[in-house]
Design an enzyme around this catalytic site. Structure first.
Site, mmCIF file in Angstrom:
data_model
loop_
_atom_site.group_PDB
_atom_site.id
_atom_site.type_symbol
_atom_site.label_atom_id
_atom_site.label_comp_id
_atom_site.label_asym_id
_atom_site.label_seq_id
_atom_site.Cartn_x
_atom_site.Cartn_y
_atom_site.Cartn_z
ATOM 1 N N SER A 142 1.895 -5.342 3.290
ATOM 2 C CA SER A 142 3.276 -5.140 3.638
ATOM 3 C C SER A 142 4.102 -6.106 2.722
ATOM 4 O O SER A 142 5.183 -6.424 3.191
ATOM 5 C CB SER A 142 3.460 -5.267 5.034
ATOM 6 N N GLU A 168 0.071 -0.360 16.394
ATOM 7 C CA GLU A 168 -0.549 0.877 15.969
ATOM 8 C C GLU A 168 -1.543 1.235 17.148
ATOM 9 O O GLU A 168 -1.654 2.442 17.309
ATOM 10 C CB GLU A 168 -1.359 0.661 14.746
ATOM 11 N N HIS A 193 -1.265 -4.496 19.209
ATOM 12 C CA HIS A 193 -0.696 -4.137 18.296
ATOM 13 C C HIS A 193 0.045 -2.712 18.233
ATOM 14 O O HIS A 193 -0.359 -1.838 19.059
ATOM 15 C CB HIS A 193 -1.845 -4.144 17.196
ATOM 16 N N CYS A 226 0.806 -1.219 0.044
ATOM 17 C CA CYS A 226 0.064 -0.008 0.013
ATOM 18 C C CYS A 226 1.009 1.045 0.082
ATOM 19 O O CYS A 226 2.026 1.110 -0.037
ATOM 20 C CB CYS A 226 -0.768 0.055 1.362
ATOM 21 N N SER A 253 -1.494 -7.569 10.787
ATOM 22 C CA SER A 253 -2.806 -7.703 10.883
ATOM 23 C C SER A 253 -3.681 -7.689 9.692
ATOM 24 O O SER A 253 -4.372 -8.466 9.585
ATOM 25 C CB SER A 253 -3.168 -6.428 11.759
HETATM 26 S S1 SF4 Z 1 -2.143 -0.503 5.541
HETATM 27 FE FE1 SF4 Z 1 -1.178 0.839 6.983
HETATM 28 S S2 SF4 Z 1 0.431 1.730 6.075
HETATM 29 FE FE2 SF4 Z 1 -1.095 0.757 4.245
HETATM 30 S S3 SF4 Z 1 -2.226 2.639 3.753
HETATM 31 FE FE3 SF4 Z 1 -3.248 1.406 5.211
HETATM 32 S S4 SF4 Z 1 -2.874 2.496 7.168
HETATM 33 FE FE4 SF4 Z 1 -1.462 3.074 5.737
#
Ligand code: SF4
Length: 331
Positions: free
Chosen positions: A277, A136, A134, A22, A233
């Site tokens: 990721s 975040e 987590h 992303c 996650s």
């Molecule tokens: S998954 Fe996490 S890092 Fe990726 S756009 Fe969404 S909030 Fe941002």
């Protein structure tokens, strides 16, 4: 006359789109790479920059050092904060340790931090829907610890206590299951009918789009392979969404060599996707592994087109600009 051989079910792969990186992950990974180029190794990174083994190992090879706590970074060094965000107290720790910081928090996580600060200032009780422990959630909670309580799914709703049921707002982690979050919100609304919703979706566009693609694909797949790490996650949610959509089985793998041959027994259609990721090279590895076993036909299932990109963290942009200006001056 001899019997004709039993017809093989036609084997194919449904490949979800969008999948993988992303905009927030892309920015965070590039930030570490650019920092290594700009300042030289080592560059310290607090927590895994993004939750992916391969990415972390690759950056380690280039000179990044991953630490759990800011105190582990020797005085005077540079520390990069991961895409998941950090609490204000972590910035203070870095200042005390005389560290230069680069904040690679995803702007969509920062947006949730700002919402938390604003609602805390207005003296709301903030119900943060997310997973306990987590990174975040720890970062967002740290913005207003006295106002925020965590709600880890519908099972937690009965335990929530607020000061004034008419002054309550919910926020959420960015990488949750859209459907489960709405279940939690409905349960909260059952207890607090005047519960305020966030001004815009906290579950980010990338999480939503990847889940939507898996919903479309999972309904037609016997097996769904999600490429992603176990501490990711959004990747774990894709497995749940695939099963919820009707896939008979779904597994999370970091690498193709974790796929078990037995998973393919009686499987005609394999769905493939990856968490936010995950670099595409890992998906390519899975597609090659499947092709070698007769799943060569690949059809893309597209749920959305994405064109979002974020600029690099401001500290890095400033130093890159200064460096470029110096280079022009010297030429
Ligand atoms: S998954 Fe996490 S890092 Fe990726 S756009 Fe969404 S909030 Fe941002």
């Amino acid at each position: 006359m001899s019997a004709s051989p039993a017809a093989q079910p036609s084997r194919k792969v449904l490949l979800a789109a969008p999948r993988g990186y992303c905009a927030g992950v892309d920015r965070a990974v590039i930030a570490v790479e650019k920092a290594l180029e700009q300042y030289g190794a080592p560059v310290y990174v607090r927590h895994e920059i993004v939750h992916n083994k391969y990415v972390v190992k690759t950056l380690e090879k280039k000179g990044a050092i991953f630490v759990e706590e800011t105190e582990e970074v020797p005085e005077g060094n540079i520390v990069i904060f991961s895409a998941h965000g950090v609490a204000p107290v972590v910035h203070e720790e870095a200042e005390r340790g005389k560290l230069a910081t680069i904040d690679a928090t995803c702007p969509l996580v920062t947006k949730v931090h700002k919402e938390a600060v604003r609602f805390a200032k207005e003296d709301y009780d903030i119900l943060l829907i997310g997973h306990e422990g987590h990174e975040e959630v720890i970062g967002t909670s740290g913005e207003a610890p006295e106002h925020i309580q965590l709600v880890d799914g519908p099972k937690d709703v009965a335990n929530v206590e607020v000061r004034d049921p008419d002054k309550v707002v919910w926020l959420s982690q960015t990488t949750l299951s859209v459907d489960e979050t709405m279940e939690t919100v409905d349960a909260l609304k059952g207890r607090f009918p005047n519960l305020l919703s966030p001004p815009s979706d906290d579950i980010c566009y990338a999480t939503q789009n990847r889940q939507q693609a898996v919903k479309q694909m999972g309904a037609q797949a016997d097996l769904v392979i999600v490429v992603g790490s176990r501490n990711s996650s959004n990747s774990k949610r894709l497995v749940e969404v695939a099963l919820g959509a009707g896939a008979k089985a779904s597994y999370l793998v970091d690498y193709a060599d974790e796929i078990e041959e037995a998973w393919l027994d009686g499987v005609a259609t394999v769905g493939v996707t990856s968490g936010a990721s995950v670099p595409e090279i890992l998906v390519d590895g899975v597609l090659e592994w499947l092709a070698a076993r007769g799943y060569e036909d690949v059809e893309t299932v597209t749920a959305a087109e994405e064109s979002i990109a974020f600029s690099l963290p401001k500290e890095l942009r400033r130093d890159l600009r200064a460096e470029a200006a110096r280079a022009v001056g010297e030429s």
